[in-house]
Write an enzyme that holds these catalytic residues in place. Structure first.
Site, mmCIF file in Angstrom:
data_model
loop_
_atom_site.group_PDB
_atom_site.id
_atom_site.type_symbol
_atom_site.label_atom_id
_atom_site.label_comp_id
_atom_site.label_asym_id
_atom_site.label_seq_id
_atom_site.Cartn_x
_atom_site.Cartn_y
_atom_site.Cartn_z
ATOM 1 N N TYR A 128 0.841 -1.203 0.000
ATOM 2 C CA TYR A 128 0.000 0.000 0.000
ATOM 3 C C TYR A 128 0.869 1.244 0.000
ATOM 4 C CZ TYR A 128 0.828 1.101 4.967
ATOM 5 O OH TYR A 128 1.406 1.449 6.169
ATOM 6 N N LEU A 177 10.995 1.657 7.427
ATOM 7 C CA LEU A 177 10.448 2.096 6.153
ATOM 8 C C LEU A 177 11.159 3.368 5.697
ATOM 9 C CD1 LEU A 177 8.026 1.481 4.159
ATOM 10 C CD2 LEU A 177 6.844 3.338 5.334
ATOM 11 N N GLU A 216 11.209 2.834 14.725
ATOM 12 C CA GLU A 216 10.337 3.868 14.148
ATOM 13 C C GLU A 216 9.001 3.840 14.851
ATOM 14 O OE1 GLU A 216 9.714 2.964 9.991
ATOM 15 O OE2 GLU A 216 9.567 0.827 10.405
ATOM 16 N N LYS A 261 6.615 -1.626 2.121
ATOM 17 C CA LYS A 261 5.379 -1.082 2.692
ATOM 18 C C LYS A 261 4.247 -2.104 2.526
ATOM 19 C CE LYS A 261 3.058 3.392 3.206
ATOM 20 N NZ LYS A 261 3.467 3.618 4.583
ATOM 21 N N ARG A 277 8.191 4.843 -4.258
ATOM 22 C CA ARG A 277 8.271 3.856 -3.184
ATOM 23 C C ARG A 277 7.278 2.722 -3.410
ATOM 24 N NH1 ARG A 277 7.404 5.714 2.990
ATOM 25 N NH2 ARG A 277 5.283 6.037 2.199
ATOM 26 N N ARG A 288 -6.709 -20.480 -2.576
ATOM 27 C CA ARG A 288 -5.773 -20.300 -1.466
ATOM 28 C C ARG A 288 -4.625 -21.307 -1.541
ATOM 29 N NH1 ARG A 288 -4.211 -21.602 3.685
ATOM 30 N NH2 ARG A 288 -3.750 -19.826 5.024
#
Length: 282
Positions: free
Chosen positions: A33, A205, A180, A148, A52, A100
């Site tokens: 995301y 990140l 972070e 991310k 990114r 799956r």
């Protein structure tokens, strides 16, 4: 009027948006995301966010469904359709829908793309005037935090712990050093005015707002140090703050119940926030 969202090539009302239960983002958190801020109806530092996004997708082997220009057109149309003046655009890409199985689907399954907007008060956030409280938590995440990923359970638990303690953010720590925030980059300012943040690695990140703030600070002749720092050092800092796309530069006035500086947003942090706001509004 209902909020308009974007799902796999279609703009549609939020109430009509659905994703199949076999989507790998739902089953495995197999996706990436990105979040871009919107100020005065315009995207902020968007090229860096899209770069990114592209890197994160490449790191886990998902084809980027759009180039930067394509993403930007979609974002701008979504902002316009929702009349968004201030807030964020959320973008998510998963490996798509397949039976799956832990192994990637081999049939050229198209990725799933979801986008939506959220209205937020960023520039005039009251928290920036009074300062944020932060609590520390052990960092329990995986070892590729530079990606991310939508796998955010550890951050959810950290942020919930912070909320239960009356704090706005959690600072995660590992091996004695701050990594972070739950959804932000951690900074301290030493007693002699040096701005300190952890260097980039797979442990954190690569924050887009982090990078912009560091550049703005250096342009002003301020000293920026990229090095690890401990909670004890943070407790004794002159100032502290965190950065993110949805907070910009957020002053910290308390960590684990200990006042930072004078217990109010510090002058250098205020200056950095002002510089970032000027850049974002330009």
């Amino acid at each position: 009027m209902s909020r308009i969202v974007y799902v796999n090539g279609r703009f549609l009302p939020y109430e009509e948006a659905t994703i199949p239960i076999m989507d790998r983002g739902f089953l495995f958190a197999d996706g990436i995301y990105e979040v871009s801020a919107v100020l005065n109806g315009r995207l902020v530092d968007n090229e860096a966010h899209l770069a990114r996004l592209d890197r994160s997708l490449a790191e886990i082997g998902i084809r980027n469904p759009h180039d930067a220009a394509g993403w930007t057109r979609l974002e701008e149309e979504l902002v316009a359709r929702n009349g968004l003046k201030e807030g964020v655009v959320y973008m998510q890409v998963t490996r798509g829908v397949a039976e799956r199985d832990f192994v990637f689907p081999s049939d050229g399954t198209p990725p799933t793309v979801v986008m939506f907007t959220q209205a937020k008060s960023i520039a005039a956030n009251p928290l920036a005037d009074r300062g944020a409280k932060v609590v520390s938590v052990e960092d329990l995440r995986w070892k590729r935090r530079d990606i991310k990923s939508v796998a955010l359970l550890a951050q959810v638990l950290a942020k919930q712990h912070a909320a239960a303690a009356g704090a706005s953010e959690a600072w995660m720590h590992e091996d004695g050093f701050v990594t972070e925030g739950g959804s932000s980059t951690a900074f301290i300012i030493t007693q002699d005015g040096r701005i300190v943040t952890r260097p980039l690695s797979t442990a954190i990140l690569p924050g887009i707002t982090r990078r912009a703030v560091m550049r703005l600070a250096e342009e002003q002749g301020l000293t920026v140090e990229e090095r690890a720092f401990t909670l004890e050092e943070a407790f004794g800092a002159a100032e502290a703050f965190f950065t993110s796309a949805s907070a910009f530069v957020m002053p910290i006035v308390e960590i684990d119940g200990r006042r930072i500086g004078g217990g109010q947003p510090g002058p250098l942090t205020r200056r950095l926030r002002g510089l970032y706001l000027e850049m974002a509004a330009a």
